[in-house]
Design a protein around this motif. Structure first.
Motif, PDB file in Angstrom:
ATOM      1  N   SER A   1     -12.250   2.405  84.165  1.00  0.00           N
ATOM      2  CA  SER A   1     -12.539   3.793  83.775  1.00  0.00           C
ATOM      3  C   SER A   1     -12.513   4.706  84.995  1.00  0.00           C
ATOM      4  O   SER A   1     -11.952   5.824  84.950  1.00  0.00           O
ATOM      5  CB  SER A   1     -13.914   3.878  83.103  1.00  0.00           C
TER       6      SER A   1
ATOM      7  N   LYS B   1     -17.186   9.636  74.502  1.00  0.00           N
ATOM      8  CA  LYS B   1     -16.816   8.254  74.796  1.00  0.00           C
ATOM      9  C   LYS B   1     -17.333   7.788  76.153  1.00  0.00           C
ATOM     10  O   LYS B   1     -17.759   6.638  76.298  1.00  0.00           O
ATOM     11  CB  LYS B   1     -15.294   8.088  74.724  1.00  0.00           C
TER      12      LYS B   1
ATOM     13  N   ASN C   1     -10.228   4.273  75.664  1.00  0.00           N
ATOM     14  CA  ASN C   1      -8.875   4.597  75.211  1.00  0.00           C
ATOM     15  C   ASN C   1      -7.896   3.500  75.637  1.00  0.00           C
ATOM     16  O   ASN C   1      -8.249   2.574  76.378  1.00  0.00           O
ATOM     17  CB  ASN C   1      -8.415   5.964  75.728  1.00  0.00           C
ATOM     18  N   LYS C   2      -6.654   3.612  75.195  1.00  0.00           N
ATOM     19  CA  LYS C   2      -5.641   2.589  75.425  1.00  0.00           C
ATOM     20  C   LYS C   2      -5.341   2.402  76.906  1.00  0.00           C
ATOM     21  O   LYS C   2      -5.185   1.275  77.383  1.00  0.00           O
ATOM     22  CB  LYS C   2      -4.364   2.947  74.672  1.00  0.00           C
ATOM     23  N   LYS C   3      -5.252   3.486  77.646  1.00  0.00           N
ATOM     24  CA  LYS C   3      -4.892   3.365  79.067  1.00  0.00           C
ATOM     25  C   LYS C   3      -5.971   2.619  79.848  1.00  0.00           C
ATOM     26  O   LYS C   3      -5.662   1.784  80.708  1.00  0.00           O
ATOM     27  CB  LYS C   3      -4.653   4.741  79.684  1.00  0.00           C
TER      28      LYS C   3
ATOM     29  N   LYS D   1     -10.138  -0.324  74.900  1.00  0.00           N
ATOM     30  CA  LYS D   1      -9.424   0.641  74.054  1.00  0.00           C
ATOM     31  C   LYS D   1     -10.350   1.182  72.969  1.00  0.00           C
ATOM     32  O   LYS D   1     -10.334   2.385  72.661  1.00  0.00           O
ATOM     33  CB  LYS D   1      -8.210  -0.039  73.414  1.00  0.00           C
TER      34      LYS D   1
END
Length: 615
Positions: free
Chosen positions: A340, A292, A109-111, A105
């Motif tokens: 990812s 990112k 990111n959170k997902k 995260k």
């Protein structure tokens, strides 16, 4: 209220944690401990003070102490059992699922965090080492946390973030020495951001990074003292790595499942396709917030590349050191990469199909193909030693190569005496009369077969019979009895007639004329409290030198009575003793002060010997 809101916000993560916990806690103590796990339980025993644990690791078996100190504390708090020992690893494994969620995260990111947590929760390799009394699930956890705080330090460089990173970097390298390679990869990443700083000036970030390294070095001095011991090693059990060693390792990470490995390849390609399609950015500059994916690729690539490169080179120039479990510290990077790639598949239906497929094939592989929770895969020393313990109701010699580990199973059985030898060494000792020729067990395992030199094999065959063979998974034991050995018989009750003496008259009285020890036959006494009723008389009736016959009575080798006989008739002596565990025993009457004086000889006459159990 905040807790309820947090739980609602993270309900998917909690569900993933539930799955991960079930897979790690189910049949946690089903498998027996194997050699390394026995070592962990012995070293971390609540009976060992922290200083003794550290000294042993430093002088005898160089390992960083964090895992052993932590396990030691856990065993003190919750009980010194195998289940508790493995629960500590399972606990670290479950927390590791949370840690990888927050790392993914933070870096992406959170997902992706949820996907990485999901992949960790059902990962066979991670489950396996979360059910083993070793440091590998803790190694996964501390590595993940150190990278989490490394990313936080890079994104928001400050003294506070630097100190948090230093703390978790220390925990990582105090878990396993292979973490030093990973620490080096982190310093390579930091060096890049010293040269291409983010948010603050190069000099300030250099000072913070240098201070972090200095703090880590100072507080790692106790670990360095242990690490230096490894420089004395000139041989090792590990083989030179094959050319495809890392390919095999990645396959092992996913249980050698062909379907899962195929999916891993597809998802990794998805990550790189997305990476190559990115818009151009400032050359030689990585922004961890705006770029990112580039940032995550840079971190993951350096993390994996450096961690596997150094030991590969060292394996060829020094000693081989590549074993899959030592590299569990790169598994978080691989799982984040795969998560990812799954995230970058933008078709939600296809994404859902891949997630479900991954789950179904993983669970099928674990429960049905591998039969992981039912198939015995670890050395069954527990079952083997239980058989020997049950059979050993009198003095029993157990010869074993694993002498430094077997007290874990035998230390509560006073009848068992452990002899530290291989079978070949022990037979050589018998031939050279170093050891007495008595019945003995030989116990071995962990892929060690019965192996003797031709001369020792011939001696064993000519002088011993194999009375019993016991085989369990990856371990075995044989009971050898000399061919000329006369088995002691067992009687229900012990009386004078059961003592081995040629001086028992028609009345059943036993005479002892000189200093000697007279032994009885064996009998089995159950747990409980007993009385020895003993009647005897010292001769002559007038004590010589004012002293009567002195008697010691032993049960096996334990003295239960020590007294002087009376010169008077009908004097009965009663002695109490206790049996803590049912066992086979023999009694010994020792007369030790025979003397001849003025044509008189001191002797002992035993009229009654009886054992009664108290109600």
């Amino acid at each position: 209220m905040k807790i309820l809101n947090w739980l609602k916000e993270h309900k998917i993560l909690l569900f993933i944690l539930f799955i991960g916990a079930v897979l790690r806690l189910y049949k946690l103590d089903y498998q027996s401990l194997w050699i390394d796990e026995i070592f962990s339980m012995i070293q971390a025993s609540p009976e060992n003070p922290i200083g003794k644990i550290y000294s042993y690791l430093r002088e005898n078996d160089p390992h960083p102490p964090l895992y052993y100190f932590s396990l030691h504390s856990f065993l003190i708090l919750f009980g010194d059992t195998v289940w508790v020992g493995r629960f500590f690893s399972a606990f670290c494994g479950i927390i590791g699922i949370i840690a990888i969620y927050f790392l993914a995260k933070e870096i992406l990111n959170k997902k992706i965090g949820l996907l990485a947590a999901f992949l960790t929760a059902i990962n066979y390799f991670h489950i396996y080492y979360s059910q083993e009394v070793r440091m590998y699930s803790l190694m996964f956890l501390t590595t993940t946390l150190s990278f989490l705080y490394l990313i936080k330090f890079i994104k928001s460089p400050s003294k506070k973030s630097m100190l948090w990173y230093s703390l978790f970097a220390l925990l990582m390298i105090y878990t396993q020495f292979f973490s030093l390679f990973t620490l080096f990869s982190q310093y390579v990443i930091l060096l890049y951001f010293v040269l291409r700083p983010y948010k603050i000036g190069s000099r300030k970030f250099l000072m913070l990074s240098f201070l972090s390294g200095f703090i880590t070095l100072i507080f790692y001095i106790p670990g360095i003292l242990i690490f230096l011991k490894t420089s004395e090693m000139n041989s090792i059990w590990i083989q030179l790595p094959d050319i495809d060693v890392y390919t095999k390792m990645v396959k092992e990470f996913f249980g050698f499942s062909e379907v899962l490995i195929f999916l891993i390849g597809i998802l990794s390609m998805s990550f790189f396709i997305k990476l190559f399609k990115r818009e151009s950015i400032k050359e030689g500059y990585i922004n961890p917030i705006d770029e990112k994916q580039v940032f995550s690729f840079f971190v993951i690539f350096i993390w994996i590349f450096v961690t596997i490169l150094i030991p590969l080179i060292a394996s060829y120039v020094n000693l081989p050191m590549i074993v899959s479990r030592y590299f569990i510290n790169i598994l978080p990077a691989i799982l984040i990469l795969v998560g990812s790639g799954l995230y970058y598949i933008k078709n939600s239906a296809l994404q859902g199909i891949i997630v479900i497929t991954f789950f179904i094939f993983t669970i099928t592989d674990i429960f049905f193909i591998k039969d992981y929770y039912n198939k015995i895969t670890k050395s069954q020393f527990d079952e083997l030693t239980t058989i020997i313990n049950t059979d050993s109701k009198s003095d029993t010699r157990v010869v074993t190569y694993w002498s430094w580990l077997m007290p874990f199973y035998f230390e509560e059985n006073p009848n068992i005496k452990i002899q530290p030898n291989t079978l070949d060494e022990y037979i050589s000792g018998l031939r050279n009369e170093v050891h007495t020729k008595i019945p003995f067990w030989y116990l071995d395992g962990h892929s060690r077969p019965l192996s003797l030199s031709p001369d020792n094999q011939l001696y064993l065959e000519n002088n011993f019979i194999t009375k019993r063979k016991v085989e369990r998974f990856d371990c075995w034991a044989n009971y050898f009895v000399p061919k000329d050995y006369k088995e002691e018989f067992i009687v229900d009750e012990i009386s004078i007639k059961n003592f081995k003496s040629q001086y028992i008259d028609k009345q059943g009285f036993m005479f002892i004329f000189e200093n000697s020890t007279i032994e009885s036959a064996f009998t089995e006494l159950k747990e409980g409290k007993y009385q020895l009723i003993f009647e005897g008389i010292s001769l002559p009736q007038k004590p010589i030198n004012n002293e009567n016959a002195h008697i010691k009575i032993k049960m096996n080798d334990d003295i239960i009575a020590d007294f002087f006989l009376s010169e008077k008739e009908n004097v009965t002596n009663v002695f109490d003793f206790e049996i803590l565990n049912t066992k086979k025993v023999k009694f010994k009457i020792q007369f030790d002060n025979d003397i001849a004086h003025n044509n008189e000889d001191r002797n002992a006459v035993i009229k009654n010997f009886k054992i009664e159990r108290k109600k």
